[in-house]
Design a protein around this motif. Structure first.
Motif, PDB file in Angstrom:
ATOM      1  N   GLU A  74       0.919  -1.120  -0.033  1.00 23.99           N
ATOM      2  CA  GLU A  74      -0.025   0.106  -0.222  1.00 23.99           C
ATOM      3  C   GLU A  74       0.874   1.212   0.028  1.00 23.99           C
ATOM      4  O   GLU A  74       0.998   2.034   1.119  1.00 23.99           O
ATOM      5  N   TYR A  75       1.500   1.219  -1.090  1.00 24.09           N
ATOM      6  CA  TYR A  75       2.626   2.642  -1.112  1.00 24.09           C
ATOM      7  C   TYR A  75       1.956   3.698  -1.642  1.00 24.09           C
ATOM      8  O   TYR A  75       1.407   3.562  -2.670  1.00 24.09           O
ATOM      9  N   SER A  76       2.521   4.799  -1.320  1.00 23.75           N
ATOM     10  CA  SER A  76       2.391   5.991  -1.865  1.00 23.75           C
ATOM     11  C   SER A  76       3.481   6.176  -2.813  1.00 23.75           C
ATOM     12  O   SER A  76       4.624   5.368  -2.799  1.00 23.75           O
ATOM     13  N   SER A  77       3.235   6.901  -3.927  1.00 17.29           N
ATOM     14  CA  SER A  77       4.244   6.846  -5.176  1.00 17.29           C
ATOM     15  C   SER A  77       4.342   7.837  -5.866  1.00 17.29           C
ATOM     16  O   SER A  77       3.675   9.005  -6.019  1.00 17.29           O
ATOM     17  N   ASN A  82       5.582   3.364   2.287  1.00 16.15           N
ATOM     18  CA  ASN A  82       4.391   3.414   3.090  1.00 16.15           C
ATOM     19  C   ASN A  82       4.669   4.313   4.390  1.00 16.15           C
ATOM     20  O   ASN A  82       5.676   3.956   5.054  1.00 16.15           O
ATOM     21  N   SER A 103       5.070  10.710   3.043  1.00 18.43           N
ATOM     22  CA  SER A 103       4.261  11.897   2.164  1.00 18.43           C
ATOM     23  C   SER A 103       5.011  11.799   0.693  1.00 18.43           C
ATOM     24  O   SER A 103       6.269  11.536   0.640  1.00 18.43           O
ATOM     25  N   GLN A 104       4.257  12.209  -0.121  1.00 17.86           N
ATOM     26  CA  GLN A 104       5.034  12.645  -1.461  1.00 17.86           C
ATOM     27  C   GLN A 104       6.085  13.686  -1.569  1.00 17.86           C
ATOM     28  O   GLN A 104       7.233  13.459  -1.990  1.00 17.86           O
TER      29      GLN A 104
END
Length: 313
Positions: A75-78, A93, A96-97
């Motif tokens: 469940e990664y931010s990318s 995970n 923040s970006q």
């Protein structure tokens, strides 16, 4: 929340562990819907398997050493940045970006630097870096995993980029110019250790480089003073100790520094480029490196390699 592979490939799939065992790779990975995925090569399809799961299909078309196979998913931010035709992708995970961009802010500069020093472009059109809960750092074909703890250290001090540089350097020295067997492992790890220091010199100055070299020398001295020094070309690599790994990494990097000092920057970097260009996509031995550097520089390095690299005869 995530899953990822670690060295070596044979721990999670049937594979030949020999570093000269190059192969293409086809992976179909079942993951919960919404999870991001990175693996070798490129994603060629993603299709639903059930109401909750997808199949992510990846293909590595260029043969690479089997130890560079792997994947990460979660469940990664990318974040994706593009520069010079290469997509740099950052996954994590709990970051923040904007934090991801700060952690990996040096990536595009590293790609430019290593391309210049290698004389060979980065072998692909994308490179992914993933922050995972626990790892010592591991490069695979076209991506790398490093720890979340290290990511937080980079947020606090952007100059501590040695590990990122080390893993990215392996995309040339290790993944594409690969030791033929583990007894020549320093051609992978010593080179990546040295190139990380060279990048820090490029970005932060000569004094930072010399500090990194001093660390290599100090770690090597501790092993040597304990009576555990060995040649960089090992007679075997069946059960390496922590001291053996220090020799391959830190002594290997230090010896490349000494070779640079002996030849001077112009001859040294010209030799490194010729070595990388000549053997790119191939498996090599230390003799291949010696012969290439000697041919490029016009110097007889027999005495240097006898003192620092080869076993005492």
């Amino acid at each position: 929340q995530q899953m990822y592979t670690s060295f070596s490939t044979s721990r999670w799939m049937v594979a030949a562990d020999a570093p000269d065992a190059r192969a293409t790779f086809h992976l179909e990975l079942v993951v919960p819907r919404g999870w991001a995925v990175v693996a070798n090569g490129r994603e060629v399809a993603r299709r639903p398997l059930s109401e909750s799961d997808d199949v992510s299909e990846w293909r590595q078309e260029t043969p690479v050493p089997s130890y560079t196979f792997g994947f990460a998913s979660g469940e990664y931010s990318s974040v994706v940045d593009r520069e010079g035709g290469i997509a740099s992708r950052y996954l994590a995970n709990g970051f923040s970006q904007p934090e991801l961009r700060r952690v990996f802010t040096e990536t595009s500069r590293m790609l430019t630097f290593f391309t210049d020093k290698a004389g060979v472009p980065y072998p692909g059109d994308s490179y992914t870096q993933v922050l995972v809960p626990k790892t010592a750092g591991q490069e695979m074909a076209a991506f790398a995993v490093v720890s979340e703890e290290y990511g937080r250290a980079l947020l606090a001090d952007p100059s501590v980029v040695s590990l990122l540089a080390h893993e990215l350097a392996h995309q040339w020295w290790g993944n594409m110019v690969t030791c033929r067997d583990w007894t020549h492992f320093w051609l992978n790890e010593g080179f990546a250790t040295f190139m990380a220091a060279a990048y820090r010199e490029h970005r932060f100055g000569r004094e930072v480089y010399l500090q990194d070299v001093a660390v290599m020398r100090a770690r090597y001295d501790r092993v040597r003073n304990a009576g555990h020094d060995r040649a960089l070309v090992f007679p075997n690599w069946d059960a390496p100790t922590a001291d053996d790994r220090t020799l391959v990494y830190q002594k290997g990097g230090y010896v490349l520094h000494l070779l640079r000092e002996a030849l001077g920057d112009e001859l040294f970097w010209a030799g490194m480029r010729r070595y990388t260009q000549t053997h790119f996509g191939r498996s090599v031995t230390t003799d291949d490196f010696r012969r290439t550097i000697e041919s490029s520089s016009g110097r007889d390095l027999t005495a240097f390699f006898a003192e620092w690299v080869y076993p005492v005869r």
